[in-house]
Design a protein around this motif. Structure first.
Motif, mmCIF file in Angstrom:
data_model
loop_
_atom_site.group_PDB
_atom_site.id
_atom_site.type_symbol
_atom_site.label_atom_id
_atom_site.label_comp_id
_atom_site.label_asym_id
_atom_site.label_seq_id
_atom_site.Cartn_x
_atom_site.Cartn_y
_atom_site.Cartn_z
ATOM 1 N N THR A 193 4.001 -10.774 14.249
ATOM 2 C CA THR A 193 4.496 -9.407 14.371
ATOM 3 C C THR A 193 3.314 -8.486 14.609
ATOM 4 O O THR A 193 2.317 -8.532 13.881
ATOM 5 N N LEU A 194 3.409 -7.689 15.652
ATOM 6 C CA LEU A 194 2.357 -6.719 15.961
ATOM 7 C C LEU A 194 2.897 -5.315 15.738
ATOM 8 O O LEU A 194 4.010 -5.002 16.171
ATOM 9 N N SER A 195 2.142 -4.492 15.031
ATOM 10 C CA SER A 195 2.507 -3.088 14.856
ATOM 11 C C SER A 195 1.411 -2.219 15.448
ATOM 12 O O SER A 195 0.225 -2.553 15.377
ATOM 13 N N LEU A 196 1.815 -1.100 16.029
ATOM 14 C CA LEU A 196 0.888 -0.177 16.669
ATOM 15 C C LEU A 196 1.148 1.223 16.146
ATOM 16 O O LEU A 196 2.287 1.700 16.165
ATOM 17 N N LYS A 197 0.084 1.873 15.684
ATOM 18 C CA LYS A 197 0.175 3.244 15.193
ATOM 19 C C LYS A 197 -0.566 4.162 16.154
ATOM 20 O O LYS A 197 -1.717 3.909 16.502
ATOM 21 N N VAL A 198 0.117 5.222 16.576
ATOM 22 C CA VAL A 198 -0.437 6.166 17.548
ATOM 23 C C VAL A 198 -0.290 7.576 17.000
ATOM 24 O O VAL A 198 0.756 7.911 16.422
ATOM 25 N N SER A 206 3.190 7.944 14.781
ATOM 26 C CA SER A 206 4.371 7.087 14.899
ATOM 27 C C SER A 206 3.893 5.646 14.891
ATOM 28 O O SER A 206 2.772 5.345 15.315
ATOM 29 N N THR A 207 4.761 4.749 14.418
ATOM 30 C CA THR A 207 4.442 3.326 14.400
ATOM 31 C C THR A 207 5.597 2.544 15.003
ATOM 32 O O THR A 207 6.764 2.834 14.729
ATOM 33 N N ALA A 208 5.273 1.577 15.847
ATOM 34 C CA ALA A 208 6.279 0.689 16.436
ATOM 35 C C ALA A 208 5.828 -0.749 16.237
ATOM 36 O O ALA A 208 4.626 -1.033 16.122
ATOM 37 N N SER A 209 6.789 -1.680 16.189
ATOM 38 C CA SER A 209 6.482 -3.094 15.972
ATOM 39 C C SER A 209 7.198 -3.960 16.994
ATOM 40 O O SER A 209 8.246 -3.570 17.537
#
Length: 321
Positions: A193-198, A206-209
């Protein structure tokens, strides 16, 4: 000093904040101070038309507020030639008390390798993270604020996370939207699982996975076979997912009637750049060249890679006429 009126192409401006004083660690000598422009306020892309260009952006909240000289670095190109330049007669600093408010974080769309990827799909050990981001005010890439970096984490382990500020590039003629592209190397087999915070320039985040499964490129997996259109009246195309981007694949499609009779065999070789196969078209004819009867059919695919590994999948379809 003169405009090149015949030049049309693309400009890539990078806006830097003021110099920051950095001190060496002093491991082998006494600590030494030096200056470095390490904070990027904006990475853009703009059209050049007859030698003219224009771009705009909102200055991030995370600048160093003291006044000082910033820098604009330029790179430009077209099909025939490229060039570069810079401009440093620009003062950066202070704070606009009347700036518009923004309390909403960026919109984030995550993919692996290309925009056809769906969460839970397969990759090889070296996938590319692709993120499409949008924010009304723009994306923060300065790296000045503590914890305000573009930050990717795999399997929740923040200690081995990735700072991706320099991998963000704005869309052409826009400061609101852009994309992040980052190549991973040597990921372990299995589900991840990869999560990205921008962050935006007002420091809203915001964070998306996204989930993905790494499969060794020597072990071929072909799955998620679909055909479109379905039902179909004249022809349909088969597409399947796999973990063999850029590799030669031998593909055999066998099409059976509802009674189990083999009506058509299609053999083809392909190299697909992404993790979806190239379309394989069936024109609703049998091996003898006759149009098949309307009704229900089943397609089986058999796929083989250069290492001899094989995989197969099947799907259903309806032919109407």
């Amino acid at each position: 000093g003169s405009r090149m009126e015949s030049y049309n192409g693309t400009l890539y401006p990078t806006i830097y904040d003021k110099y920051t004083t950095i001190e060496t660690l002093g491991d082998e000598s006494s600590p030494t101070s030096f200056e470095l422009r390490q904070s990027i306020l904006f990475n853009g892309k703009a059209s050049i038309l007859n030698g003219d260009f224009i771009f705009e952006f909102i200055v991030p909240k995370d600048i160093a507020y003291r006044f000082g000289d910033g820098r604009i670095s330029y790179y430009l190109n077209n099909a025939a030639e490229d060039g570069n330049g810079y401009y440093e007669n620009i003062v950066i600093g202070g704070y606009d008390e009347e700036a518009d408010e923004d309390n909403q974080g960026p919109d984030i769309q995550l993919f692996m390798n290309d925009t056809t990827f769906a969460s839970g799909g397969m990759t090889d050990q070296n996938p590319i993270l692709l993120a499409k981001v949008w924010d009304e005010s723009g994306i923060n890439t300065t790296g000045n604020g503590i914890g305000h970096d573009i930050f990717a984490v795999i399997d929740g382990d923040e200690s081995t996370g990735f700072i991706l500020n320099e991998y963000y590039e704005a869309d052409i003629n826009s400061f609101n939207s852009g994309r992040i592209s980052y190549p991973f190397k040597g990921l372990s087999d299995g589900k991840h699982t990869l999560s990205l915070k921008v962050w935006d320039i007002y420091n809203n985040s915001s964070t998306a996975s996204i989930d993905f499964v790494v499969v060794s490129s020597q072990q071929l997996i072909a799955e998620d076979l679909i055909c479109y259109p379905n039902p179909f009246t004249t022809s349909t195309s088969f597409v399947f997912g796999h973990n063999q981007s850029g590799e030669l694949l031998e593909v055999v499609v066998k099409i059976f009637s509802a009674t189990g009779a083999l009506v058509r065999t299609i053999d083809t070789d392909m190299v697909s750049e992404g993790y979806k196969s190239n379309p394989i078209t069936w024109d609703a004819t049998s091996d003898a060249g006759d149009i098949v009867a309307r009704g229900f059919y089943i397609a089986h695919i058999f796929v083989r890679n250069q290492y001899g590994s094989t995989s197969q999948d099947r799907t259903k379809m309806i032919f109407i006429r």
